[in-house]
Structures are given as structure tokens and as C-alpha cells.
Design an enzyme around this catalytic site. Structure first.
Site, PDB file in Angstrom:
ATOM      1  N   SER A 341     -10.786  -9.895 -41.918  1.00  0.00           N
ATOM      2  CA  SER A 341     -11.134  -8.568 -42.429  1.00  0.00           C
ATOM      3  C   SER A 341     -10.372  -7.540 -41.615  1.00  0.00           C
ATOM      4  O   SER A 341     -10.350  -7.610 -40.371  1.00  0.00           O
ATOM      5  CB  SER A 341     -12.643  -8.319 -42.312  1.00  0.00           C
ATOM      6  OG  SER A 341     -12.997  -7.094 -42.924  1.00  0.00           O
ATOM      7  N   GLU A 342      -9.740  -6.584 -42.292  1.00  0.00           N
ATOM      8  CA  GLU A 342      -8.806  -5.697 -41.599  1.00  0.00           C
ATOM      9  C   GLU A 342      -9.461  -4.765 -40.589  1.00  0.00           C
ATOM     10  O   GLU A 342      -8.771  -4.120 -39.800  1.00  0.00           O
ATOM     11  CB  GLU A 342      -7.960  -4.896 -42.597  1.00  0.00           C
ATOM     12  CG  GLU A 342      -8.723  -4.119 -43.628  1.00  0.00           C
ATOM     13  CD  GLU A 342      -8.771  -4.830 -44.978  1.00  0.00           C
ATOM     14  OE1 GLU A 342      -8.591  -4.169 -46.001  1.00  0.00           O
ATOM     15  OE2 GLU A 342      -9.011  -6.049 -44.993  1.00  0.00           O
TER      16      GLU A 342
END
Length: 515
Positions: A341-342
Site C-alpha cells: 500500500s503506497e
């Protein structure tokens, strides 16, 4: 009395020797702890660049933001943050008090106040890809004035067609400048100037009197890079501890970067609580997310089930919100992938059960999540470094339009302003990261979404590898164009041609989608 160690230099002829000695009196102790947020910001000045950490409601320094909100004499800040909070919450308050003159952000999202102030010409907005914001702060922290990035090449971010400010009548008052580009090893890059902040508001889990800090779970996001960047970094800590309590290897933000520390006094909030369901409940919820009708659910099911087949054992995968994020529910039992997840998570797990939710653990859609065993967390600048360098095997996203050579448009409609987010970074290295698009074949008006030329602003050029719709699966070649390799049950090739503006070839081994 605590003794301090000092160096003493003594001259012995041409040579100088150094020796330790114990001081007979202790020197003044370093103590960066301020008594309150008001005390910490007492000498802030207007017209400054303010970096504010946080992603969604996670890692947001609300105590410091609230203190600035109450200083109506401080105005016209250029604020750098992923977004601007929500009305009445976080940075949303500084919009309402008109203390922000310019926002540098990646996302407007659901903040209607932010959107309307921008469209009415009440503030400047420099929309910037999420990974570029992170790298601008990280590079500035390292004393690097500019850098080249593949993100946003060929988009309106690079060509200078994003309005920065509007007139009250809706006409454009100021347009973004065109950015310099350069080719390295046959690939095009965009020159971005680093950010150098005057102040930074940072949220951490623990801090000591020396300013050493530790983050908790996914609380880091933009906080580390911003905290290392500013001339005056002010830290808001959940807990202030004795020096030495944070192990040296656990210090994420070193005291050399920090000027002041305060204790947080604002309770943490969660923007989107999402809870775990059983496998069957989860699948049912996923399918019902398409609008409730049987036809919509069937389309959604077909797309998600087919998309899940692209995820193989051992892959590192980034999934966009919506249908991509639902794909793991349909993986065969025993398949192991690692979700990135960024906002700084590698090894994202299931949704939490009631009582397990954690304000410091959210995904890119701001939903509560958990971590798998072996997970790691880090800053957004490092997360996007993984993405741009091609460490991610698959990036799966939704789309508004895709053209026959793999151009993607998924961040902006001409009549709506929501923001860029992390998509431009996710599609920046298609040579190493396979970009898969999941979407319905036509829009709500029945118009094709697979086109000869995209009419909406681009997210990336020639970046899509595979398109999965409710009608078909296409392979995309950036030179040869589209090849139809699968069709949905009950769908003819003629129907697909009628609903696809772009030309395509039919694979010799074309088959029915196995869903």
C-alpha cells in the site's frame, strides 16, 4: 551530579592530541520538549512553507494544526500535504479560517470546502502526484535541489495544463508551468524541483527530550520525509519518553532534525472503519458493491474473478481501490501474494474484526486493515521508490478510459476535480511492473471506454499491459495495439467490436473467460 564527556585538545609541538576528560560541572541539558502546542508555535511567521504529515486521518498532527487554527494572525501559508483533511477536521479547519494561500497536494477527495474554494479562486492549488510530493520532501531533506522522475511524463502535470488558480467567474487565472524533460537510457523523465520547508508539523508515536522519534505501524507516511526537511520541525508525540527508552535501531526520525516536541492532546480518529467478513460474506459484499442490481453484480463478479487469475504465488502487488482491492477474496486457497500500500505498508492483511481496528493502520483507500506476519512499514517516499523502480510485480487499477496503445486516463474528468493520488507513480515503470486495468466495457451512457485516443487527461502513456472488462480480456502492445484473447460467456466478437471504439486483433487461441 551527572558528568558530561568532552574532548580536550592539547598542543605538543607540531602534533595535536585529543583526550577525554570528565567535566567538573555538567553543561546545560538538551531539552526540546515544549509545554504546549501554543508555546511550540509562538514564533511562527505568516507567508511560510508548512509541511504537514499524515495520510487520511492516520499520522495527522491535529494538536499542532488546532493550535495554528487558533492563531488568526498567522496567514497565507503554503501548505504541503497529501490532502487537506475534511471540513472541520485537520487541515480542513485552516481552509475555513482562510489561513492557507496555496495547497500543494495530490488529492482533493471528498472535501467539498477544498474543492469549492479552489474552483472559486479563493486559494492556489498545485496538484502533484503523491509519490512526487514524497520525493520532493525527501530530496529537499537530503539537500538535493531537483530530480528526474518518470511519473507524470506526457500528462497535464508535465505539459503545464493544470489550473493553479481560478478567477471567481470560473476562468483560469494561473496555469501550471510546463516541466522540463530529459531522456535517460531511452526512457523519458520529468524534472521536479525539491521542496524546502520552513516548518513541519509531524506526528509520531514516541519522542524523547533530544527529539529522537519512533513511528508506529503505518503512522509514518509523509511524516519522516517532511520531518527531516524543514528548518523548524515540530513533533507531536503520542507519548514522550525518557532518552534511551527508544532503542537506537528503532529511531526513525533522529533528534538532529527536530527542534521542538509536544505531547498530543487530540484523540485519534478513523475515517473509514471496514470490518472483516467470512470468505462467503466478503465475496457477497464485493459483488453487491456494483450498485445492487443483479446485472451490475454479475458484471462486477466476472471482472473481479478474472482479475484474481492474474495474481500468482510470490507476487508483490499493489491494488487500487474498488474492484482491484476485492480480487484477493477470489484467490485459490493457499495462494500467497504480498500486498503493498503506497502509504507505507508491505504485507497488508485482511480487514480487522470489531475491536481490532487501529487508527495507525489504514490502506490507500483510508480503510482499516491489519498486517500479515512478516509485514513491514515505512515512509511514503520509500513506498513510491519501490513502485517507480519496478519492485512491484503487478499494479491493478480502475480506469475511465484506455486507448489501443495502452494510454490510461483514470484520475480526472474535465468537469470534476478530485486529484491525482498515487496512480501516476504506479504506472511509471510498465517495463517491470505489469499494469492491469479492471473496468466495465462501456460507461453509464453506453459509450465505449476502450478508445482510439483518450479524451480525458492522461494518467500515463503506453503503460497498460492488460485490460479486463465484463465483456472481454485484451492484451495491449504499445506498438501493435490490442489483441482480444478472451470473451465473456454469451458475448460475441461482433458485440465486443460494436462496443469498442479502438481496432483490435483476435488471438488465434481465443477462448471463453473461465470465471
Amino acid at each position: 551530579m551527572q558528568q558530561s564527556l568532552f574532548f580536550s585538545a592539547r598542543r605538543h609541538g607540531p602534533a595535536t592530541s585529543l583526550r577525554f576528560f570528565s567535566a567538573s560541572t555538567s553543561r546545560p541539558a538538551i531539552n526540546k520538549i515544549a509545554s504546549s502546542a501554543q508555546e511550540a508555535i509562538k514564533d511562527m511567521k505568516s507567508d511560510s512553507i508548512l509541511l504537514v504529515g499524515g495520510f487520511g486521518f492516520s499520522g495527522v498532527p491535529n494538536t499542532l494544526i488546532n493550535a495554528l487554527r487558533d492563531r488568526s494572525d498567522l496567514t497565507n501559508f503554503t501548505v504541503v500535504s497529501n490532502n487537506a483533511g475534511m471540513p472541520g477536521i485537520g487541515l480542513g479547519q485552516l481552509l475555513e479560517t482562510k489561513q492557507i494561500g496555496t495547497m500543494i497536494a495530490s488529492y482533493i477527495g471528498d472535501n467539498k470546502v477544498f474543492e469549492q474554494m479552489y474552483l472559486k479562486g479563493e486559494l492556489n492549488l498545485e496538484l502533484t502526484p503523491q509519490g512526487t510530493i514524497a520525493e520532493k520532501c525527501a530530496s529537499g531533506a537530503a539537500g538535493v535541489p531537483a530530480f528526474y522522475t518518470p511519473a507524470a511524463y506526457g500528462t497535464i502535470v508535465q505539459t503545464g495544463q493544470l489550473p493553479i488558480r481560478y478567477h471567481p467567474n470560473g476562468t483560469v487565472a494561473l496555469m501550471s508551468p510546463r516541466k522540463e524533460t530529459r531522456i535517460f537510457n531511452g526512457k523519458a523523465y520529468v524534472l521536479e524541483e525539491s521542496i524546502f520547508g520552513d516548518y513541519a508539523f509531524i506526528k509520531v508515536a514516541k519522542a524523547d527530550r533530544l527529539g529522537n522519534c519512533r513511528f508506529r505501524k503505518a503512522q509514518n507516511n509523509f511524516n519522516e520525509a517532511m520531518g527531516k526537511n524543514a528548518k523548524m520541525t515540530i513533533v507531536e508525540a503520542d507519548e514522550i519518553v525518557d532518552d534511551g527508552e527508544i532503542a537506537p535501531e528503532d529511531i526513525h526520525l533522529q533528534g538532529i532534525y527536530v527542534k521542538r516536541v509536544i505531547k498530543s492532546t487530540v484523540a485519534k480518529q478513523i475515517e473509514r472503519k471496514v470490518f472483516w467478513k467470512s470468505a462467503e460474506e466478503n465475496k457477497r459484499a464485493v459483488l453487491e458493491g456494483g450498485g445492487g442490481s443483479t446485472e451490475a453484480a454479475q458484471k462486477r463478479e466476472r471482472i473481479i474473478k478474472r482479475a484474481a487469475q492474474e495474481l500468482k504465488d510470490g507476487m508483490y502487488v499493489n491494488l487500487g481501490i474498488g474492484m482491484p482491492l476485492a480480487a484477493p477474496a477470489f484467490l485459490p486457497e493457499g495462494t500467497e501474494i504480498v500486498l503493498e500500500s503506497e502509504n507505507g505498508i508491505l504485507g497488508m492483511g485482511r480487514y480487522p474484526k470489531p475491536g481490532e481496528e487501529d487508527a495507525d493502520l489504514i490502506n490507500a483507500g483510508k480503510e482499516t486493515v491489519t498486517l500479515i506476519k512478516g509485514a513491514s512499514t515505512f515512509g511514503s517516499h520509500e513506498s513510491f521508490g519501490m513502485i517507480r523502480s519496478g519492485r512491484i510485480d503487478v499494479a491493478m487499477l480502475g480506469a475511465m478510459q484506455v486507448n489501443q496503445y495502452g494510454d490510461l486516463a483514470n484520475f480526472m474528468l474535465p468537469s470534476r476535480v478530485k486529484g491525482i493520488g498515487g496512480a501516476m507513480d504506479l504506472v511509471a515503470n510498465p517495463t517491470l511492473t505489469k499494469v492491469i486495468i479492471t473496468m466495465e466495457h462501456v460507461d453509464k451512457h453506453g459509450a465505449p471506454k476502450i478508445l482510439k485516443t483518450c479524451t480525458f487527461p492522461l494518467t500515463g502513456q503506453k503503460c497498460v499491459s492488460t485490460i479486463i472488462t465484463d465483456l472481454a480480456v485484451f492484451d495491449v502492445d504499445t506498438k501493435q495495439g490490442l489483441t482480444l484473447k478472451e470473451y465473456a460467456k454469451g458475448v460475441t466478437i461482433d458485440e465486443i467490436r460494436a462496443k469498442t471504439e479502438a481496432e483490435f486483433r483476435v488471438a488465434e487461441g481465443i477462448r471463453e473467460m473461465d470465471v
